[in-house]
Motif scaffolding. Structure first.
Motif, PDB file in Angstrom:
ATOM      1  N   MET A  31       0.818  -1.265  -0.086  1.00  0.00           N
ATOM      2  CA  MET A  31      -0.207  -0.184  -0.059  1.00  0.00           C
ATOM      3  C   MET A  31       0.780   1.129   0.120  1.00  0.00           C
ATOM      4  SD  MET A  31      -1.489   0.067   3.691  1.00  0.00           S
ATOM      5  CE  MET A  31      -0.997   1.358   4.808  1.00  0.00           C
ATOM      6  N   ASP A  32       0.287   2.244  -0.582  1.00  0.00           N
ATOM      7  CA  ASP A  32       1.089   3.832  -0.577  1.00  0.00           C
ATOM      8  C   ASP A  32       1.265   4.232   0.801  1.00  0.00           C
ATOM      9  OD1 ASP A  32       0.718   3.348  -3.393  1.00  0.00           O
ATOM     10  OD2 ASP A  32      -0.228   5.225  -3.568  1.00  0.00           O
ATOM     11  N   LEU A  33       2.578   4.461   1.026  1.00  0.00           N
ATOM     12  CA  LEU A  33       2.944   5.224   2.286  1.00  0.00           C
ATOM     13  C   LEU A  33       3.111   6.543   1.934  1.00  0.00           C
ATOM     14  CD1 LEU A  33       5.547   2.367   3.628  1.00  0.00           C
ATOM     15  CD2 LEU A  33       2.824   2.555   4.195  1.00  0.00           C
ATOM     16  N   LEU A  34       3.669   6.863   0.813  1.00  0.00           N
ATOM     17  CA  LEU A  34       3.844   8.040   0.435  1.00  0.00           C
ATOM     18  C   LEU A  34       3.589   8.183  -1.315  1.00  0.00           C
ATOM     19  CD1 LEU A  34       7.413   9.148   1.940  1.00  0.00           C
ATOM     20  CD2 LEU A  34       5.239  10.057   2.434  1.00  0.00           C
ATOM     21  N   SER A  35       3.143   9.051  -1.785  1.00  0.00           N
ATOM     22  CA  SER A  35       2.894   9.280  -3.165  1.00  0.00           C
ATOM     23  C   SER A  35       3.523  10.641  -3.621  1.00  0.00           C
ATOM     24  CB  SER A  35       1.276   8.927  -3.779  1.00  0.00           C
ATOM     25  OG  SER A  35       0.591  10.049  -2.832  1.00  0.00           O
ATOM     26  N   ARG A  36       3.655  10.629  -4.954  1.00  0.00           N
ATOM     27  CA  ARG A  36       4.219  11.889  -5.684  1.00  0.00           C
ATOM     28  C   ARG A  36       5.167  12.288  -4.686  1.00  0.00           C
ATOM     29  NH1 ARG A  36      -0.079  16.043  -7.645  1.00  0.00           N
ATOM     30  NH2 ARG A  36       1.590  16.226  -8.952  1.00  0.00           N
TER      31      ARG A  36
END
Length: 187
Positions: free
Chosen positions: A160-165
């Motif tokens: 799962m995304d922990l940080l995006s962009r």
């Protein structure tokens, strides 16, 4: 037939030219970045609890041939990626969340399959093999933050995304930092 074979830091370093060839083919890396990537990978082989798997095509006409590789190690303070990501995650979600994800994490540093062998389940199998039996509580990695085959693979495995962009210091491309709890079950 593809077979997975574990390799320690010494063999990884011995086969670094082959590793870089696969990395370059898979990532379409510009020539001017190869020396830097080679130095980074060589350094990774010195990190604690380093583990690597090679995907070997056993039936290659010229004899067994490495067509993919995956490696990782236990992340720790003082390692560039670990420190940069920990700081960004702490800023976004708090120090407790950063410690929960990165405090005892297996960092999947590189997972690459030669383009001629992609979409055959090799990447998934290498990740599963690499993470099997690890003592860490989480697995974390960075990947381009766009709809790539790799991004889909990680999501399908429960990352799962922990940080995006996220943009690494000195960079310009956006990455997603993803993680999941270990062990990898049901992937």
């Amino acid at each position: 037939m593809i077979e997975f074979r574990g390799a320690g830091p010494a063999e990884f370093t011995e086969r670094l030219d082959t590793v870089i060839d696969i990395y370059t083919a898979a990532m379409r890396t510009p020539e001017e970045q190869i020396a830097g990537r080679t130095a980074i990978m060589r350094n990774h082989g010195t990190y604690p609890f380093f583990q690597c798997y090679f995907a070997e095509w056993r039936d290659a006409p010229e004899g067994p041939k490495i067509v993919g590789f995956a490696y990782g190690f236990r992340g720790a303070p003082g390692q560039w990626w670990h420190d940069v990501v920990h700081r960004a995650l702490a800023d976004q979600s708090g120090a407790d969340a950063a410690d929960a994800w990165l405090g005892h994490a297996f960092e999947l540093a590189e997972i690459h399959v030669h383009p001629d062998f992609q979409r055959k389940g090799i990447g998934r199998a290498m990740i599963t093999t690499l993470c099997a039996g690890r003592a860490e509580r989480t697995a974390v990695l960075s990947t381009h933050d766009r709809p790539t085959i790799a991004r889909h693979l990680y999501a399908s495995m429960g990352f799962m995304d922990l940080l995006s962009r996220f943009v690494f210091p000195g960079g310009f491309e956006e990455y997603a930092i993803v993680g999941r709890r270990l062990p990898l079950t049901g992937s």
